[in-house]
Design a protein around this motif. Structure first.
Motif, PDB file in Angstrom:
ATOM      1  N   THR A  87     -12.171 -14.416  -4.487  1.00 55.23           N
ATOM      2  CA  THR A  87     -12.109 -13.750  -5.844  1.00 55.23           C
ATOM      3  C   THR A  87     -10.888 -14.234  -6.534  1.00 55.23           C
ATOM      4  O   THR A  87     -10.072 -15.292  -5.993  1.00 55.23           O
ATOM      5  N   LYS A  88     -10.781 -14.045  -7.870  1.00 57.29           N
ATOM      6  CA  LYS A  88      -9.600 -14.647  -8.763  1.00 57.29           C
ATOM      7  C   LYS A  88      -9.054 -13.390  -9.558  1.00 57.29           C
ATOM      8  O   LYS A  88      -9.872 -12.711 -10.081  1.00 57.29           O
ATOM      9  N   ALA A  89      -7.918 -13.345  -9.657  1.00 57.29           N
ATOM     10  CA  ALA A  89      -7.133 -12.242 -10.497  1.00 57.29           C
ATOM     11  C   ALA A  89      -7.210 -12.899 -12.168  1.00 57.29           C
ATOM     12  O   ALA A  89      -7.116 -14.020 -12.240  1.00 57.29           O
ATOM     13  N   VAL A  90      -7.400 -11.971 -12.853  1.00 54.69           N
ATOM     14  CA  VAL A  90      -7.632 -12.240 -14.389  1.00 54.69           C
ATOM     15  C   VAL A  90      -6.306 -11.946 -14.955  1.00 54.69           C
ATOM     16  O   VAL A  90      -5.473 -10.924 -14.662  1.00 54.69           O
ATOM     17  N   ALA A  91      -5.769 -12.814 -15.921  1.00 53.22           N
ATOM     18  CA  ALA A  91      -4.398 -12.524 -16.669  1.00 53.22           C
ATOM     19  C   ALA A  91      -4.797 -11.290 -17.743  1.00 53.22           C
ATOM     20  O   ALA A  91      -5.653 -11.359 -18.301  1.00 53.22           O
ATOM     21  N   PRO A 137       0.856  -1.324   0.043  1.00 53.68           N
ATOM     22  CA  PRO A 137      -0.083  -0.129  -0.005  1.00 53.68           C
ATOM     23  C   PRO A 137       0.749   1.175   0.088  1.00 53.68           C
ATOM     24  O   PRO A 137       2.054   1.299   0.659  1.00 53.68           O
ATOM     25  N   GLY A 138       0.505   2.252  -0.676  1.00 47.89           N
ATOM     26  CA  GLY A 138       0.936   3.631  -0.683  1.00 47.89           C
ATOM     27  C   GLY A 138       2.307   3.546  -1.417  1.00 47.89           C
ATOM     28  O   GLY A 138       3.001   4.580  -1.858  1.00 47.89           O
ATOM     29  N   LYS A 139       2.876   2.405  -2.134  1.00 50.33           N
ATOM     30  CA  LYS A 139       4.039   2.505  -3.036  1.00 50.33           C
ATOM     31  C   LYS A 139       3.903   2.016  -4.377  1.00 50.33           C
ATOM     32  O   LYS A 139       4.479   1.195  -4.968  1.00 50.33           O
ATOM     33  N   THR A 140       2.916   2.660  -5.115  1.00 48.05           N
ATOM     34  CA  THR A 140       2.527   2.673  -6.479  1.00 48.05           C
ATOM     35  C   THR A 140       2.387   1.237  -6.948  1.00 48.05           C
ATOM     36  O   THR A 140       3.041   0.781  -7.877  1.00 48.05           O
ATOM     37  N   SER A 141       1.600   0.547  -6.180  1.00 46.34           N
ATOM     38  CA  SER A 141       1.300  -0.895  -6.548  1.00 46.34           C
ATOM     39  C   SER A 141       0.651  -0.942  -7.864  1.00 46.34           C
ATOM     40  O   SER A 141      -0.267  -0.365  -8.285  1.00 46.34           O
ATOM     41  N   ALA A 142       0.770  -2.150  -8.387  1.00 49.60           N
ATOM     42  CA  ALA A 142       0.108  -2.428  -9.625  1.00 49.60           C
ATOM     43  C   ALA A 142      -1.387  -2.718  -9.657  1.00 49.60           C
ATOM     44  O   ALA A 142      -1.820  -3.020  -8.633  1.00 49.60           O
ATOM     45  N   LEU A 143      -2.201  -2.550 -10.570  1.00 53.25           N
ATOM     46  CA  LEU A 143      -3.630  -2.563 -10.309  1.00 53.25           C
ATOM     47  C   LEU A 143      -3.920  -4.014 -11.259  1.00 53.25           C
ATOM     48  O   LEU A 143      -3.167  -4.472 -11.982  1.00 53.25           O
ATOM     49  N   VAL A 144      -4.818  -4.629 -10.402  1.00 53.21           N
ATOM     50  CA  VAL A 144      -5.364  -6.169 -10.852  1.00 53.21           C
ATOM     51  C   VAL A 144      -6.625  -6.069 -11.092  1.00 53.21           C
ATOM     52  O   VAL A 144      -7.582  -5.703 -10.396  1.00 53.21           O
ATOM     53  N   VAL A 145      -7.071  -6.885 -12.318  1.00 54.26           N
ATOM     54  CA  VAL A 145      -8.386  -7.006 -12.466  1.00 54.26           C
ATOM     55  C   VAL A 145      -9.128  -8.229 -11.729  1.00 54.26           C
ATOM     56  O   VAL A 145      -8.305  -9.393 -11.848  1.00 54.26           O
ATOM     57  N   PHE A 146      -9.931  -8.241 -11.165  1.00 58.23           N
ATOM     58  CA  PHE A 146     -10.509  -9.593 -10.292  1.00 58.23           C
ATOM     59  C   PHE A 146     -11.886  -9.851 -10.887  1.00 58.23           C
ATOM     60  O   PHE A 146     -12.765  -9.033 -11.038  1.00 58.23           O
ATOM     61  N   VAL A 147     -12.402 -11.107 -10.796  1.00 56.63           N
ATOM     62  CA  VAL A 147     -13.630 -11.681 -10.851  1.00 56.63           C
ATOM     63  C   VAL A 147     -14.065 -12.496  -9.844  1.00 56.63           C
ATOM     64  O   VAL A 147     -13.065 -12.920  -8.920  1.00 56.63           O
ATOM     65  N   HIS A 148     -15.444 -12.973  -9.661  1.00 62.28           N
ATOM     66  CA  HIS A 148     -15.695 -13.716  -8.425  1.00 62.28           C
ATOM     67  C   HIS A 148     -15.031 -15.035  -8.620  1.00 62.28           C
ATOM     68  O   HIS A 148     -14.896 -15.544  -9.970  1.00 62.28           O
ATOM     69  N   TYR A 188     -21.659 -11.845 -10.116  1.00 64.68           N
ATOM     70  CA  TYR A 188     -21.400 -11.356 -11.651  1.00 64.68           C
ATOM     71  C   TYR A 188     -20.714  -9.773 -11.565  1.00 64.68           C
ATOM     72  O   TYR A 188     -20.825  -9.084 -12.624  1.00 64.68           O
ATOM     73  N   GLY A 189     -19.784  -9.612 -10.476  1.00 70.77           N
ATOM     74  CA  GLY A 189     -18.937  -8.279 -10.672  1.00 70.77           C
ATOM     75  C   GLY A 189     -17.614  -8.682 -11.076  1.00 70.77           C
ATOM     76  O   GLY A 189     -17.118  -9.543 -11.446  1.00 70.77           O
ATOM     77  N   LEU A 190     -16.838  -7.530 -11.423  1.00 69.41           N
ATOM     78  CA  LEU A 190     -15.434  -7.414 -11.931  1.00 69.41           C
ATOM     79  C   LEU A 190     -14.907  -6.078 -11.286  1.00 69.41           C
ATOM     80  O   LEU A 190     -15.750  -5.197 -11.135  1.00 69.41           O
TER      81      LEU A 190
END
Length: 339
Positions: A253-257, A122-133, A239-241
Protein backbone atom coordinates in the motif's frame (compact mmCIF):
# COMPACT_ATOMS: atom_id res chain seq x y z
CA UNK A 1 3.60 -8.37 6.43
CA UNK A 2 2.86 -5.34 8.60
CA UNK A 3 5.50 -2.67 8.99
CA UNK A 4 6.68 -2.14 12.60
CA UNK A 5 4.58 0.31 14.58
CA UNK A 6 6.23 3.62 15.43
CA UNK A 7 5.32 3.95 19.09
CA UNK A 8 8.33 5.99 20.13
CA UNK A 9 9.07 9.51 19.01
CA UNK A 10 12.31 10.00 17.06
CA UNK A 11 14.84 11.70 19.33
CA UNK A 12 15.25 14.55 16.83
CA UNK A 13 11.53 15.33 16.85
CA UNK A 14 11.26 15.06 20.61
CA UNK A 15 14.14 17.53 20.89
CA UNK A 16 12.41 19.85 18.41
CA UNK A 17 9.14 19.72 20.34
CA UNK A 18 10.88 20.43 23.61
CA UNK A 19 12.77 23.29 21.97
CA UNK A 20 9.49 24.73 20.67
CA UNK A 21 8.07 24.36 24.17
CA UNK A 22 10.72 26.86 25.21
CA UNK A 23 8.60 29.46 23.40
CA UNK A 24 5.64 28.55 25.61
CA UNK A 25 5.45 30.32 28.99
CA UNK A 26 6.09 28.16 32.05
CA UNK A 27 3.29 27.69 34.54
CA UNK A 28 3.30 30.26 37.32
CA UNK A 29 0.69 29.97 40.03
CA UNK A 30 -1.29 33.19 40.42
CA UNK A 31 -2.44 32.04 43.86
CA UNK A 32 -2.59 28.90 46.00
CA UNK A 33 -5.82 26.97 45.64
CA UNK A 34 -7.58 24.15 47.46
CA UNK A 35 -10.33 21.73 46.53
CA UNK A 36 -11.03 18.96 44.00
CA UNK A 37 -11.13 18.93 40.20
CA UNK A 38 -13.17 16.09 38.70
CA UNK A 39 -12.23 15.05 35.17
CA UNK A 40 -14.31 12.66 33.04
CA UNK A 41 -13.34 11.34 29.63
CA UNK A 42 -11.88 8.43 27.63
CA UNK A 43 -9.79 5.68 29.16
CA UNK A 44 -7.12 6.15 26.48
CA UNK A 45 -6.26 9.52 28.01
CA UNK A 46 -5.54 8.03 31.45
CA UNK A 47 -1.73 8.10 31.24
CA UNK A 48 -1.69 11.69 29.95
CA UNK A 49 -4.25 12.85 32.51
CA UNK A 50 -2.16 11.32 35.29
CA UNK A 51 0.92 13.19 34.07
CA UNK A 52 -1.05 16.45 34.11
CA UNK A 53 -2.57 15.73 37.51
CA UNK A 54 0.80 14.94 39.08
CA UNK A 55 2.48 17.97 37.52
CA UNK A 56 -0.32 20.29 38.57
CA UNK A 57 -0.40 18.97 42.12
CA UNK A 58 3.32 19.65 42.49
CA UNK A 59 2.64 23.36 42.02
CA UNK A 60 -0.85 23.37 43.54
CA UNK A 61 -0.59 20.81 46.37
CA UNK A 62 -3.88 21.91 47.87
CA UNK A 63 -5.84 20.69 44.84
CA UNK A 64 -6.83 17.06 44.35
CA UNK A 65 -7.49 15.80 40.82
CA UNK A 66 -9.99 12.96 40.52
CA UNK A 67 -10.05 11.01 37.25
CA UNK A 68 -13.14 9.14 36.04
CA UNK A 69 -12.03 8.09 32.56
CA UNK A 70 -14.57 5.54 31.34
CA UNK A 71 -15.16 6.78 27.79
CA UNK A 72 -15.78 9.84 25.64
CA UNK A 73 -19.53 9.13 25.62
CA UNK A 74 -19.66 9.62 29.40
CA UNK A 75 -17.72 12.89 29.43
CA UNK A 76 -20.34 15.49 28.48
CA UNK A 77 -23.08 13.84 30.60
CA UNK A 78 -20.70 14.10 33.55
CA UNK A 79 -20.43 17.81 32.86
CA UNK A 80 -24.10 18.71 32.60
CA UNK A 81 -25.07 16.41 35.49
CA UNK A 82 -22.67 18.34 37.73
CA UNK A 83 -20.48 15.31 38.44
CA UNK A 84 -17.51 16.55 36.37
CA UNK A 85 -15.67 19.86 36.28
CA UNK A 86 -13.82 19.13 33.03
CA UNK A 87 -14.80 16.74 30.22
CA UNK A 88 -12.11 15.36 27.94
CA UNK A 89 -13.12 14.13 24.48
CA UNK A 90 -10.86 12.02 22.26
CA UNK A 91 -13.04 12.82 19.25
CA UNK A 92 -15.15 15.63 17.81
CA UNK A 93 -18.25 16.42 19.84
CA UNK A 94 -21.37 15.14 18.11
CA UNK A 95 -25.07 16.03 18.10
CA UNK A 96 -25.72 13.76 21.09
CA UNK A 97 -23.08 15.59 23.11
CA UNK A 98 -24.32 19.01 21.99
CA UNK A 99 -28.04 18.38 22.54
CA UNK A 100 -27.44 16.48 25.76
CA UNK A 101 -25.76 19.52 27.26
CA UNK A 102 -27.91 22.25 25.71
CA UNK A 103 -31.32 20.88 26.66
CA UNK A 104 -30.87 21.06 30.43
CA UNK A 105 -28.46 24.01 30.48
CA UNK A 106 -29.84 26.20 27.63
CA UNK A 107 -26.33 27.28 26.62
CA UNK A 108 -23.32 25.55 25.08
CA UNK A 109 -20.30 24.24 26.97
CA UNK A 110 -17.01 25.99 26.33
CA UNK A 111 -14.57 23.97 24.24
CA UNK A 112 -10.77 24.12 24.35
CA UNK A 113 -8.33 22.31 22.09
CA UNK A 114 -6.46 19.91 24.35
CA UNK A 115 -3.89 18.01 22.25
CA UNK A 116 -3.07 17.14 18.69
CA UNK A 117 -4.08 13.56 17.95
CA UNK A 118 -1.44 10.88 17.49
CA UNK A 119 0.21 9.95 14.23
CA UNK A 120 -0.50 6.22 14.38
CA UNK A 121 -1.17 5.07 17.94
CA UNK A 122 -4.44 3.08 18.20
CA UNK A 123 -7.10 4.64 20.37
CA UNK A 124 -5.29 7.97 20.65
CA UNK A 125 -7.16 10.01 18.03
CA UNK A 126 -4.77 9.05 15.23
CA UNK A 127 -4.69 10.91 11.93
CA UNK A 128 -6.58 9.47 8.95
CA UNK A 129 -4.49 8.54 5.92
CA UNK A 130 -5.61 7.85 2.35
CA UNK A 131 -3.94 4.87 0.67
CA UNK A 132 -3.83 3.42 -2.82
CA UNK A 133 -2.26 0.19 -4.05
CA UNK A 134 1.51 0.36 -4.48
CA UNK A 135 1.11 -0.01 -8.26
CA UNK A 136 -1.17 3.02 -8.50
CA UNK A 137 0.63 6.08 -9.97
CA UNK A 138 -1.57 8.54 -8.05
CA UNK A 139 0.52 10.64 -5.65
CA UNK A 140 -1.78 13.34 -4.28
CA UNK A 141 -5.38 14.42 -3.72
CA UNK A 142 -7.28 17.47 -2.50
CA UNK A 143 -10.15 17.41 -0.03
CA UNK A 144 -12.50 18.47 -2.84
CA UNK A 145 -11.41 15.46 -4.90
CA UNK A 146 -11.89 13.14 -1.93
CA UNK A 147 -15.34 14.65 -1.42
CA UNK A 148 -16.21 13.93 -5.06
CA UNK A 149 -14.85 10.37 -4.76
CA UNK A 150 -16.68 9.48 -1.55
CA UNK A 151 -19.80 11.62 -1.90
CA UNK A 152 -22.52 13.03 -4.14
CA UNK A 153 -23.23 16.55 -2.89
CA UNK A 154 -19.82 18.14 -3.68
CA UNK A 155 -20.01 20.56 -0.75
CA UNK A 156 -16.30 21.26 -1.21
CA UNK A 157 -16.87 22.59 -4.71
CA UNK A 158 -16.00 19.75 -7.10
CA UNK A 159 -18.04 20.06 -10.32
CA UNK A 160 -18.94 16.37 -10.60
CA UNK A 161 -18.57 12.90 -9.14
CA UNK A 162 -15.21 11.17 -9.50
CA UNK A 163 -15.83 7.46 -9.93
CA UNK A 164 -13.02 6.11 -12.14
CA UNK A 165 -9.27 6.48 -11.97
CA UNK A 166 -9.47 8.22 -15.35
CA UNK A 167 -11.57 10.92 -13.67
CA UNK A 168 -8.45 11.65 -11.61
CA UNK A 169 -6.23 11.92 -14.69
CA UNK A 170 -4.82 8.38 -14.76
CA UNK A 171 -4.39 6.84 -18.20
CA UNK A 172 -3.73 3.47 -19.81
CA UNK A 173 -5.07 0.47 -17.91
CA UNK A 174 -6.40 2.76 -15.16
CA UNK A 175 -8.63 4.96 -17.33
CA UNK A 176 -11.93 3.12 -17.00
CA UNK A 177 -11.34 1.21 -13.79
CA UNK A 178 -13.81 2.09 -11.01
CA UNK A 179 -12.44 3.42 -7.74
CA UNK A 180 -13.43 0.87 -5.10
CA UNK A 181 -13.51 2.40 -1.63
CA UNK A 182 -12.65 1.02 1.80
CA UNK A 183 -13.01 2.99 5.01
CA UNK A 184 -14.31 3.38 8.53
CA UNK A 185 -17.92 2.70 9.46
CA UNK A 186 -19.47 6.17 9.25
CA UNK A 187 -21.35 5.64 12.52
CA UNK A 188 -18.11 5.40 14.51
CA UNK A 189 -16.43 8.49 15.92
CA UNK A 190 -13.65 8.16 13.35
CA UNK A 191 -16.14 7.75 10.53
CA UNK A 192 -18.04 10.83 11.65
CA UNK A 193 -14.79 12.81 11.70
CA UNK A 194 -14.12 11.70 8.11
CA UNK A 195 -17.54 12.79 6.82
CA UNK A 196 -17.15 16.15 8.54
CA UNK A 197 -13.54 16.78 7.49
CA UNK A 198 -13.86 15.52 3.91
CA UNK A 199 -17.54 15.69 2.93
CA UNK A 200 -18.24 18.86 4.96
CA UNK A 201 -20.86 16.94 6.91
CA UNK A 202 -22.72 15.39 3.97
CA UNK A 203 -24.28 11.97 4.57
CA UNK A 204 -24.86 11.26 0.87
CA UNK A 205 -21.97 8.89 0.35
CA UNK A 206 -20.94 6.83 -2.64
CA UNK A 207 -22.52 3.76 -1.07
CA UNK A 208 -22.43 1.70 -4.27
CA UNK A 209 -18.63 1.66 -4.23
CA UNK A 210 -17.93 1.93 -0.47
CA UNK A 211 -17.22 -0.91 1.90
CA UNK A 212 -17.19 0.08 5.58
CA UNK A 213 -15.27 -1.57 8.41
CA UNK A 214 -15.48 -1.43 12.17
CA UNK A 215 -13.53 -3.25 14.86
CA UNK A 216 -14.38 -6.95 15.12
CA UNK A 217 -13.60 -9.63 17.68
CA UNK A 218 -11.64 -12.60 16.34
CA UNK A 219 -12.32 -16.18 17.44
CA UNK A 220 -9.29 -16.04 19.75
CA UNK A 221 -10.69 -12.95 21.49
CA UNK A 222 -8.29 -10.44 19.93
CA UNK A 223 -9.57 -7.33 18.17
CA UNK A 224 -9.33 -6.99 14.39
CA UNK A 225 -9.34 -3.19 13.94
CA UNK A 226 -11.48 -1.69 11.20
CA UNK A 227 -8.49 0.36 10.04
CA UNK A 228 -6.47 -2.81 9.56
CA UNK A 229 -9.34 -4.52 7.74
CA UNK A 230 -9.53 -1.57 5.36
CA UNK A 231 -5.88 -1.89 4.35
CA UNK A 232 -6.06 -5.68 4.17
CA UNK A 233 -8.84 -5.25 1.59
CA UNK A 234 -6.75 -2.72 -0.35
CA UNK A 235 -3.77 -5.09 -0.46
CA UNK A 236 -5.94 -7.44 -2.52
CA UNK A 237 -7.40 -4.74 -4.77
CA UNK A 238 -5.15 -3.06 -7.30
CA UNK A 239 -7.90 -0.51 -8.10
CA UNK A 240 -8.92 0.30 -4.55
CA UNK A 241 -8.58 3.38 -2.33
CA UNK A 242 -8.65 3.06 1.45
CA UNK A 243 -8.88 5.34 4.46
CA UNK A 244 -6.95 3.96 7.41
CA UNK A 245 -4.06 4.62 9.80
CA UNK A 246 -0.33 4.65 9.16
CA UNK A 247 0.00 1.96 11.82
CA UNK A 248 -1.30 -0.63 9.38
CA UNK A 249 0.64 0.44 6.27
CA UNK A 250 2.20 -2.44 4.35
CA UNK A 251 4.60 -2.73 1.39
CA UNK A 252 1.57 -3.36 -0.85
CA UNK A 253 0.00 0.00 0.00
CA UNK A 254 1.03 3.62 -0.57
CA UNK A 255 0.00 6.73 1.35
CA UNK A 256 -1.23 9.68 -0.74
CA UNK A 257 -0.25 13.30 0.02
CA UNK A 258 -3.20 15.60 0.74
CA UNK A 259 -3.94 19.30 0.39
CA UNK A 260 -6.73 21.62 1.44
CA UNK A 261 -6.69 23.25 -2.02
CA UNK A 262 -5.66 22.35 -5.57
CA UNK A 263 -2.79 24.85 -5.57
CA UNK A 264 -1.17 22.93 -2.71
CA UNK A 265 1.08 22.45 -0.90
CA UNK A 266 0.46 18.73 -0.43
CA UNK A 267 1.53 16.98 2.75
CA UNK A 268 2.04 13.46 3.99
CA UNK A 269 1.00 12.66 7.55
CA UNK A 270 3.98 13.11 9.90
CA UNK A 271 4.17 14.23 13.50
CA UNK A 272 5.46 17.60 12.31
CA UNK A 273 2.67 18.18 9.77
CA UNK A 274 0.04 17.14 12.31
CA UNK A 275 1.31 19.48 15.02
CA UNK A 276 1.62 22.35 12.52
CA UNK A 277 -1.93 21.68 11.17
CA UNK A 278 -0.59 21.33 7.65
CA UNK A 279 -1.94 17.84 7.08
CA UNK A 280 -5.70 18.06 6.34
CA UNK A 281 -6.81 14.96 8.26
CA UNK A 282 -5.01 15.62 11.54
CA UNK A 283 -7.27 15.19 14.55
CA UNK A 284 -7.66 17.04 17.84
CA UNK A 285 -8.73 16.14 21.37
CA UNK A 286 -10.80 18.58 23.41
CA UNK A 287 -11.59 19.76 26.92
CA UNK A 288 -15.09 21.06 27.72
CA UNK A 289 -16.18 23.06 30.74
CA UNK A 290 -19.55 24.21 32.00
CA UNK A 291 -19.12 27.97 31.98
CA UNK A 292 -22.31 29.93 32.55
CA UNK A 293 -22.35 32.82 30.03
CA UNK A 294 -21.02 35.98 31.66
CA UNK A 295 -19.55 34.15 34.65
CA UNK A 296 -15.90 33.71 35.49
CA UNK A 297 -14.25 30.31 35.34
CA UNK A 298 -13.90 28.24 38.47
CA UNK A 299 -10.39 29.27 39.63
CA UNK A 300 -9.30 25.63 40.09
CA UNK A 301 -10.37 24.70 36.56
CA UNK A 302 -8.77 27.81 35.11
CA UNK A 303 -5.45 27.07 36.82
CA UNK A 304 -5.47 23.43 35.76
CA UNK A 305 -6.00 24.40 32.12
CA UNK A 306 -3.31 27.07 32.44
CA UNK A 307 -0.96 24.28 33.50
CA UNK A 308 -2.02 22.06 30.57
CA UNK A 309 -1.30 24.92 28.14
CA UNK A 310 2.02 25.76 29.76
CA UNK A 311 5.57 24.62 28.97
CA UNK A 312 5.35 21.96 31.66
CA UNK A 313 1.96 20.71 30.47
CA UNK A 314 3.19 20.31 26.90
CA UNK A 315 6.30 18.50 28.16
CA UNK A 316 3.88 16.06 29.82
CA UNK A 317 2.27 15.42 26.42
CA UNK A 318 5.65 14.67 24.87
CA UNK A 319 6.51 12.41 27.81
CA UNK A 320 3.29 10.40 27.38
CA UNK A 321 4.36 9.64 23.80
CA UNK A 322 1.03 8.93 22.10
CA UNK A 323 -0.84 12.20 21.75
CA UNK A 324 1.04 15.12 20.23
CA UNK A 325 1.43 18.65 21.66
CA UNK A 326 -0.38 21.71 20.36
CA UNK A 327 1.63 24.18 18.32
CA UNK A 328 2.74 27.48 19.79
CA UNK A 329 0.03 29.59 18.13
CA UNK A 330 -2.78 27.25 19.17
CA UNK A 331 -1.49 27.22 22.74
CA UNK A 332 -1.44 31.01 22.80
CA UNK A 333 -5.06 31.10 21.60
CA UNK A 334 -6.16 28.67 24.34
CA UNK A 335 -4.37 30.65 27.05
CA UNK A 336 -5.94 33.87 25.81
CA UNK A 337 -9.41 32.39 26.22
CA UNK A 338 -8.63 31.65 29.85
CA UNK A 339 -8.00 35.32 30.64
Amino acid sequence: MKLPCRLLWPISLLAAVMSAAGEVPPYEATRSLAGTIRIWGPANMTALARHWAAGFQRVQPGVTVELNLLGSDTAIPGLYSGQADIAFLGRENNITDDNGFFRPMQYKPERFELTTGSLDVPGKTSALVVFVHKDNPLAQLTLAQLDAIFGHEHLRGAPRNLRTWGDLGLTGEWTNKPIRLYGYDVETGTGQFFTKAVLAGSRKLNWENLREFKDERRADGSVYPGAEQSLDALRQDRYGLAVSSLRYATPETKAVALSFVAAGPYYQATRETLIDRQYPLARITYAFINRVPGNALDPKVREFLRYVFSREGQADVAREGGYLPLNVDTLAAQRQRLQ
